[in-house]
Design a protein around this motif. Structure first.
Motif, PDB file in Angstrom:
ATOM      1  N   PHE A 101      14.598 -19.472  89.699  1.00 23.23           N
ATOM      2  CA  PHE A 101      13.541 -20.139  88.947  1.00 23.23           C
ATOM      3  C   PHE A 101      14.076 -20.724  87.649  1.00 23.23           C
ATOM      4  O   PHE A 101      14.933 -20.126  86.987  1.00 23.23           O
ATOM      5  CB  PHE A 101      12.421 -19.157  88.605  1.00 23.23           C
ATOM      6  CG  PHE A 101      11.550 -18.828  89.774  1.00 23.23           C
ATOM      7  CD1 PHE A 101      11.937 -17.859  90.689  1.00 23.23           C
ATOM      8  CD2 PHE A 101      10.350 -19.462  89.963  1.00 23.23           C
ATOM      9  CE1 PHE A 101      11.146 -17.550  91.782  1.00 23.23           C
ATOM     10  CE2 PHE A 101       9.530 -19.160  91.047  1.00 23.23           C
ATOM     11  CZ  PHE A 101       9.942 -18.205  91.963  1.00 23.23           C
ATOM     12  N   GLY A 102      13.532 -21.872  87.256  1.00 21.37           N
ATOM     13  CA  GLY A 102      13.761 -22.400  85.935  1.00 21.37           C
ATOM     14  C   GLY A 102      12.831 -21.740  84.930  1.00 21.37           C
ATOM     15  O   GLY A 102      11.950 -20.950  85.295  1.00 21.37           O
ATOM     16  N   THR A 103      13.022 -22.072  83.668  1.00 20.26           N
ATOM     17  CA  THR A 103      12.221 -21.459  82.609  1.00 20.26           C
ATOM     18  C   THR A 103      10.928 -22.219  82.334  1.00 20.26           C
ATOM     19  O   THR A 103      10.112 -21.757  81.550  1.00 20.26           O
ATOM     20  CB  THR A 103      13.029 -21.345  81.308  1.00 20.26           C
ATOM     21  OG1 THR A 103      13.545 -22.641  80.980  1.00 20.26           O
ATOM     22  CG2 THR A 103      14.191 -20.378  81.469  1.00 20.26           C
ATOM     23  N   GLY A 104      10.761 -23.372  82.966  1.00 22.99           N
ATOM     24  CA  GLY A 104       9.500 -24.075  82.870  1.00 22.99           C
ATOM     25  C   GLY A 104       9.434 -25.132  81.784  1.00 22.99           C
ATOM     26  O   GLY A 104      10.214 -25.125  80.824  1.00 22.99           O
ATOM     27  N   THR A 105       8.498 -26.038  81.938  1.00 26.25           N
ATOM     28  CA  THR A 105       8.144 -27.033  80.923  1.00 26.25           C
ATOM     29  C   THR A 105       6.688 -26.811  80.547  1.00 26.25           C
ATOM     30  O   THR A 105       5.811 -26.830  81.414  1.00 26.25           O
ATOM     31  CB  THR A 105       8.325 -28.474  81.436  1.00 26.25           C
ATOM     32  OG1 THR A 105       9.699 -28.736  81.654  1.00 26.25           O
ATOM     33  CG2 THR A 105       7.753 -29.475  80.428  1.00 26.25           C
ATOM     34  N   ARG A 106       6.454 -26.579  79.248  1.00 32.60           N
ATOM     35  CA  ARG A 106       5.076 -26.393  78.748  1.00 32.60           C
ATOM     36  C   ARG A 106       4.500 -27.756  78.422  1.00 32.60           C
ATOM     37  O   ARG A 106       4.985 -28.445  77.537  1.00 32.60           O
ATOM     38  CB  ARG A 106       5.064 -25.505  77.511  1.00 32.60           C
ATOM     39  CG  ARG A 106       5.494 -24.086  77.757  1.00 32.60           C
ATOM     40  CD  ARG A 106       5.228 -23.217  76.513  1.00 32.60           C
ATOM     41  NE  ARG A 106       5.717 -23.839  75.288  1.00 32.60           N
ATOM     42  CZ  ARG A 106       6.969 -23.787  74.865  1.00 32.60           C
ATOM     43  NH1 ARG A 106       7.877 -23.170  75.605  1.00 32.60           N
ATOM     44  NH2 ARG A 106       7.319 -24.349  73.730  1.00 32.60           N
ATOM     45  N   LEU A 107       3.479 -28.139  79.150  1.00 34.69           N
ATOM     46  CA  LEU A 107       2.849 -29.447  78.973  1.00 34.69           C
ATOM     47  C   LEU A 107       1.511 -29.286  78.272  1.00 34.69           C
ATOM     48  O   LEU A 107       0.682 -28.478  78.682  1.00 34.69           O
ATOM     49  CB  LEU A 107       2.635 -30.132  80.321  1.00 34.69           C
ATOM     50  CG  LEU A 107       1.853 -31.444  80.284  1.00 34.69           C
ATOM     51  CD1 LEU A 107       2.640 -32.508  79.523  1.00 34.69           C
ATOM     52  CD2 LEU A 107       1.524 -31.923  81.685  1.00 34.69           C
ATOM     53  N   LYS A 108       1.326 -30.073  77.226  1.00 31.61           N
ATOM     54  CA  LYS A 108       0.046 -30.106  76.519  1.00 31.61           C
ATOM     55  C   LYS A 108      -0.444 -31.546  76.524  1.00 31.61           C
ATOM     56  O   LYS A 108       0.264 -32.446  76.070  1.00 31.61           O
ATOM     57  CB  LYS A 108       0.222 -29.614  75.075  1.00 31.61           C
ATOM     58  CG  LYS A 108      -1.034 -29.667  74.236  1.00 31.61           C
ATOM     59  CD  LYS A 108      -1.990 -28.571  74.600  1.00 31.61           C
ATOM     60  CE  LYS A 108      -3.155 -28.510  73.620  1.00 31.61           C
ATOM     61  NZ  LYS A 108      -4.154 -27.471  74.026  1.00 31.61           N
ATOM     62  N   VAL A 109      -1.627 -31.765  77.075  1.00 32.27           N
ATOM     63  CA  VAL A 109      -2.224 -33.094  77.112  1.00 32.27           C
ATOM     64  C   VAL A 109      -3.398 -33.119  76.143  1.00 32.27           C
ATOM     65  O   VAL A 109      -4.352 -32.347  76.287  1.00 32.27           O
ATOM     66  CB  VAL A 109      -2.694 -33.455  78.536  1.00 32.27           C
ATOM     67  CG1 VAL A 109      -3.277 -34.871  78.543  1.00 32.27           C
ATOM     68  CG2 VAL A 109      -1.550 -33.346  79.529  1.00 32.27           C
ATOM     69  N   LEU A 110      -3.301 -34.001  75.177  1.00 31.35           N
ATOM     70  CA  LEU A 110      -4.309 -34.081  74.121  1.00 31.35           C
ATOM     71  C   LEU A 110      -5.377 -35.106  74.466  1.00 31.35           C
ATOM     72  O   LEU A 110      -5.058 -36.201  74.944  1.00 31.35           O
ATOM     73  CB  LEU A 110      -3.627 -34.451  72.799  1.00 31.35           C
ATOM     74  CG  LEU A 110      -2.491 -33.513  72.370  1.00 31.35           C
ATOM     75  CD1 LEU A 110      -1.757 -34.081  71.171  1.00 31.35           C
ATOM     76  CD2 LEU A 110      -3.047 -32.141  72.061  1.00 31.35           C
TER      77      LEU A 110
END
Lengths: 111, 112
Positions: A101-110
């Motif tokens: 597994f990768g560590t992920g990308t945290r996506l925030k959509v405003l």
């Protein structure tokens, strides 16, 4: 050594601003590449499996693509409800597979 | 059809205490996995099972034991908890012959 690297670590987008998340991998004998969505305090939710270079999968505003070295998760015209962490994983082997597994990308959509 | 469930959702332990985490699935999947998720790290495999009555070590097995007495249940035990075992634990299942893992909602464990 088997490795999965996701970039960027975090991404902030305005609603409607399309972008892509990257998952680069080094693995011998790739069996499949997986994308998951994880909301805070929840378990990973399966999105896509890709098996071979050139393959594409789509679901609503998400489109996953695969090359021999990386995968992209394209997000078209995102909405605030697309905010989550997106995890990439690869599988190798046969029978008893190994998942990295990768560590992920945290996506925030405003809005 | 609940899919994969985990019990408990949260737990706080003192160093040296023991506990068991339960993973239950109603999908009749052969394979079951226990992972831990820590900040800045990818999911890491603790133990897994390829079928009822079988278990095997994963990447980070030390300090944990598992049992799979029934096909639908996979138990993760901590005999003497340590602060380094503070983490979020996820169970996953996979159907034989398929590649995709399906995850439970997780257990947040804090060891003081």
């Amino acid at each position: 050594e088997d490795q999965v690297t996701q970039s960027p670590e975090a991404l902030r987008l305005q609603e409607g601003e399309s972008s892509s998340l990257n998952c680069s991998y080094t693995v011998s004998g790739l069996r499949g590449l997986f994308w998951y969505r994880q909301d805070p305090g929840k378990g990973p939710e399966f999105l896509f499996t890709l098996y071979s270079a050139g393959e594409e999968k789509e679901k609503e505003r998400l489109k996953a693509t695969l090359t021999k070295k990386e995968s992209f998760l394209h997000i078209t015209a995102p909405k605030p409800e697309d905010s989550a962490t997106y995890l990439c994983a690869v599988c190798r082997g046969s029978g008893t597979y190994k998942y990295i597994f990768g560590t992920g990308t945290r996506l925030k959509v405003l809005a | 059809n609940a899919g994969v469930t985990q019990t408990p959702k949260f737990r706080v332990l003192k160093t040296g205490q023991s506990m068991t985490l339960l993973c239950a699935q109603d999908m009749n999947h052969e394979y079951m996995y226990w992972y831990r998720q820590d900040p800045g790290m990818g999911l890491r495999l603790i133990h897994y099972s390829v079928g009822e009555g079988t278990t095997a070590k994963g990447e980070v097995p030390d300090g944990y034991n598992v049992s799979r007495l029934k096909k639908q249940n996979f138990l993760l035990g901590l005999e003497s908890a340590a602060p380094s075992q503070t983490s979020v634990y996820f169970c996953a299942t996979r159907e034989a012959g398929a590649d995709t893992q399906y995850f439970g909602p997780g257990t947040r464990l804090t060891v003081l």
